[in-house]
Write a protein that holds these residues in place. Structure first.
Motif, PDB file in Angstrom:
ATOM      1  N   UNK A 195      12.247 -46.227 -20.604  1.00  0.00           N
ATOM      2  CA  UNK A 195      11.178 -45.215 -20.793  1.00  0.00           C
ATOM      3  C   UNK A 195      11.725 -43.754 -20.164  1.00  0.00           C
ATOM      4  N   UNK A 196      12.358 -43.631 -19.257  1.00  0.00           N
ATOM      5  CA  UNK A 196      13.008 -42.570 -18.516  1.00  0.00           C
ATOM      6  C   UNK A 196      13.420 -41.546 -19.656  1.00  0.00           C
ATOM      7  N   UNK A 197      14.177 -41.921 -20.727  1.00  0.00           N
ATOM      8  CA  UNK A 197      14.715 -41.150 -21.485  1.00  0.00           C
ATOM      9  C   UNK A 197      13.680 -40.185 -22.289  1.00  0.00           C
ATOM     10  N   UNK A 198      12.525 -40.749 -22.449  1.00  0.00           N
ATOM     11  CA  UNK A 198      11.679 -39.553 -23.066  1.00  0.00           C
ATOM     12  C   UNK A 198      11.279 -38.420 -22.439  1.00  0.00           C
ATOM     13  N   UNK A 199      11.951 -38.510 -21.095  1.00  0.00           N
ATOM     14  CA  UNK A 199      11.600 -37.016 -20.154  1.00  0.00           C
ATOM     15  C   UNK A 199      12.525 -35.990 -20.535  1.00  0.00           C
ATOM     16  N   UNK A 200      13.737 -36.462 -21.324  1.00  0.00           N
ATOM     17  CA  UNK A 200      14.807 -35.503 -21.653  1.00  0.00           C
ATOM     18  C   UNK A 200      14.760 -35.354 -23.119  1.00  0.00           C
ATOM     19  N   UNK A 201      13.555 -35.767 -23.879  1.00  0.00           N
ATOM     20  CA  UNK A 201      13.416 -35.465 -25.309  1.00  0.00           C
ATOM     21  C   UNK A 201      14.066 -36.635 -26.200  1.00  0.00           C
ATOM     22  N   UNK A 202      14.482 -37.786 -25.586  1.00  0.00           N
ATOM     23  CA  UNK A 202      14.776 -38.732 -26.399  1.00  0.00           C
ATOM     24  C   UNK A 202      13.422 -39.399 -27.143  1.00  0.00           C
TER      25      UNK A 202
END
Length: 229
Positions: free
Chosen positions: A70-77
């Motif tokens: 879920x952390x990848x969403x923070x960089x636009x994934x």
């Protein structure tokens, strides 16, 4: 007599051709169906088993300790890409911009426009060997999408002068264990972008002057192939 025979013979040939055409069409449709079915099966087979490792790269700051996908969403994934990671599939890239088809005699032709993380308008222009897309692509092996993502998710943003903003952000190669809360960074490069926000006569910023990987001239392919680039 001969004429009647010729006409009958022609009709028979047309009927045979029609039948053969139907059979060929049906066979072609079957081939297409089997190809689609095979692609779906291959996609399902591409999913990794629990505990196996999925490897890819991401632009932007991530936790240094093992972290959830879920952390990848923070960089636009995108949500779709995160779902792929969770299933054990190497995520597809969704932001990639095609190579521009520009007039090589017009270095100021716009390739793309966007806003950075503060809302400042930026652009990528065709440029020349010393600035713009031609330099970013041909000298440093980066893309418009990679430069854009760097300016949208920078680790640091410094206004060096009215005509220069410097962005720096890490690009990570990561590994994620399928079925576990365990993604981790295995390698990092730092991308630097220098952009000129001053607007030209067309009303758009002069834009990206250069983008490169610090410490090397030619960025590794995995940097520009980041899933959010």
């Amino acid at each position: 007599m001969n004429s009647d025979v010729a006409i009958g013979d022609l009709s028979g040939r047309e009927g045979l051709a029609g039948a053969m055409g139907w059979r060929i069409g049906a066979a072609a449709a079957l081939v297409v169906f089997m190809a689609v079915l095979g692609a779906v099966s291959a996609s399902a087979e591409a999913e990794s088993a629990p505990g196996e490792i999925v490897r890819f790269s991401v632009i932007g700051e991530l936790p240094r300790e093992p972290f959830a996908a879920d952390e990848f969403r923070q960089v636009g994934v995108t949500d779709d890409a995160v779902a792929q990671i969770t299933r054990g599939v190497v995520p597809s890239r969704s932001l990639t911009l095609a190579a521009p088809k520009a007039d090589p005699n017009n270095p100021y032709q716009i390739v793309a426009t966007w806003n950075d993380n503060t809302g400042k308008a930026l652009s990528m222009r065709w440029g020349s060997p010393s600035w713009g897309w031609l330099k970013v692509s041909n000298k440093h092996n980066l893309t418009t999408a990679a430069a854009r993502t760097t300016t949208k998710h920078p680790e640091s943003r410094v206004v060096e002068s009215p005509s220069a903003i410097r962005y720096r952000t890490p690009v990570h190669r990561v590994e994620c264990a399928v079925g576990r809360i365990g993604c981790r960074i295995v390698e990092t490069r730092t991308v630097r972008v220098i952009a000129n926000p001053i607007r030209l006569t067309d009303g758009k910023a002069k834009g990206v002057i250069t983008a490169y990987c610090e410490g090397v001239t030619w960025c590794p392919n995995w940097v520009k192939n980041a899933v959010n680039a």
